[in-house]
Scaffold this motif. Structure first.
Motif, PDB file in Angstrom:
ATOM      1  N   SER A  88       0.828  -1.196   0.000  1.00  0.00           N
ATOM      2  CA  SER A  88       0.000   0.000   0.000  1.00  0.00           C
ATOM      3  C   SER A  88       0.867   1.254   0.000  1.00  0.00           C
ATOM      4  O   SER A  88       2.029   1.230   0.381  1.00  0.00           O
ATOM      5  N   THR A  91      -1.454   6.430   1.404  1.00  0.00           N
ATOM      6  CA  THR A  91      -2.834   6.895   1.379  1.00  0.00           C
ATOM      7  C   THR A  91      -3.567   6.404   2.625  1.00  0.00           C
ATOM      8  O   THR A  91      -3.416   5.256   3.025  1.00  0.00           O
ATOM      9  N   ALA A 106     -10.872   9.245   1.473  1.00  0.00           N
ATOM     10  CA  ALA A 106      -9.478   8.929   1.127  1.00  0.00           C
ATOM     11  C   ALA A 106      -8.642  10.198   1.096  1.00  0.00           C
ATOM     12  O   ALA A 106      -9.040  11.209   0.511  1.00  0.00           O
ATOM     13  N   PHE A 108      -4.828  11.186  -0.019  1.00  0.00           N
ATOM     14  CA  PHE A 108      -3.648  10.693  -0.722  1.00  0.00           C
ATOM     15  C   PHE A 108      -2.396  11.443  -0.298  1.00  0.00           C
ATOM     16  O   PHE A 108      -2.462  12.587   0.154  1.00  0.00           O
ATOM     17  N   VAL A 163      -8.555  -0.076  -3.780  1.00  0.00           N
ATOM     18  CA  VAL A 163      -7.803   0.562  -4.864  1.00  0.00           C
ATOM     19  C   VAL A 163      -7.149   1.849  -4.363  1.00  0.00           C
ATOM     20  O   VAL A 163      -6.005   2.154  -4.707  1.00  0.00           O
ATOM     21  N   ALA A 164      -7.843   2.608  -3.514  1.00  0.00           N
ATOM     22  CA  ALA A 164      -7.265   3.851  -2.974  1.00  0.00           C
ATOM     23  C   ALA A 164      -6.016   3.578  -2.151  1.00  0.00           C
ATOM     24  O   ALA A 164      -5.050   4.343  -2.200  1.00  0.00           O
ATOM     25  N   SER A 167      -2.972   3.617  -4.343  1.00  0.00           N
ATOM     26  CA  SER A 167      -2.848   4.741  -5.267  1.00  0.00           C
ATOM     27  C   SER A 167      -2.224   5.930  -4.553  1.00  0.00           C
ATOM     28  O   SER A 167      -2.400   6.104  -3.354  1.00  0.00           O
ATOM     29  N   TRP A 173      -5.891   6.450  -8.716  1.00  0.00           N
ATOM     30  CA  TRP A 173      -6.996   5.678  -8.145  1.00  0.00           C
ATOM     31  C   TRP A 173      -8.053   5.391  -9.211  1.00  0.00           C
ATOM     32  O   TRP A 173      -8.525   4.264  -9.337  1.00  0.00           O
TER      33      TRP A 173
END
Length: 187
Positions: A88, A91, A106, A108, A163-164, A167, A173
């Motif tokens: 990961s 994020t 989220a 980032f 997915v976040a 990213s 993302w």
């Protein structure tokens, strides 16, 4: 896998003492770090959702354990074999139930942020900084998936969160989400 709240007691089915001890060690170490600055999980619920997402995608117990070590940041930074779970980014993603749906927040490492609400009747999206073209693409994609009823609201929220985690910004993302949804829709 069943874990006690403190992470000291983990049991698995079928029973395997060695694997249960490895899982217990990983889970206990992680529960102690929840909420620390820089640790990706700010709550035990968020950590459990991450574990659940990983468990759904792991093909074996070994892959699950290795993925767990990466997702929970137990392992050091080292190359991950192709085909295994990705590491990961920095994020921070919060997933929480919200009335009749789910809320994903989220943040980032690039400083960008989005908030997504998914409920029975609609989807809500707010991004910082706003980008009308991208925001329209996000709404079209998520509304299409929701309208096609290929997954539950919870599964969609878990996918958005997963997915976040991997990213570094909203553009990455969105690209990852397109890929993940395409994979999910393959016959």
């Amino acid at each position: 896998m069943t874990a006690g709240r403190n992470g000291k007691s983990v049991s698995i089915d079928p029973d395997d003492r060695e694997i249960a001890e490895r899982l217990s060690s990983i889970f206990h170490w992680s529960t102690d770090r929840v909420g620390e600055p820089g640790y990706p999980f700010t709550s035990l619920n968020q950590m459990v959702y991450g574990i659940e997402t990983l468990a759904r995608s792991a093909m074996s117990m070994e892959q699950f354990i290795e993925g767990l070590r990466e997702v929970l940041e137990v392992a050091g930074q080292h190359p991950v074999p192709e085909g295994s779970v990705r590491t990961s980014s920095l994020t921070v993603v919060d997933l929480s139930p919200s009335g009749n749906g789910w809320f994903v927040d989220a943040r980032f490492q690039s400083g960008e942020r989005f908030k997504l609400a998914i409920n029975k009747a609609s989807i809500g999206w707010v991004a910082d900084p706003p980008d009308p073209m991208r925001d329209q693409e996000v709404m079209k994609l998520l509304s299409g998936v929701k309208g096609a009823r290929v997954s539950s609201d919870e599964d969609l929220a878990l996918l958005v969160m997963e997915v976040a985690h991997y990213s570094s910004d909203i553009a990455g993302w969105l690209q990852g989400l397109h890929s993940a949804i395409s994979e999910k829709l393959k016959p």
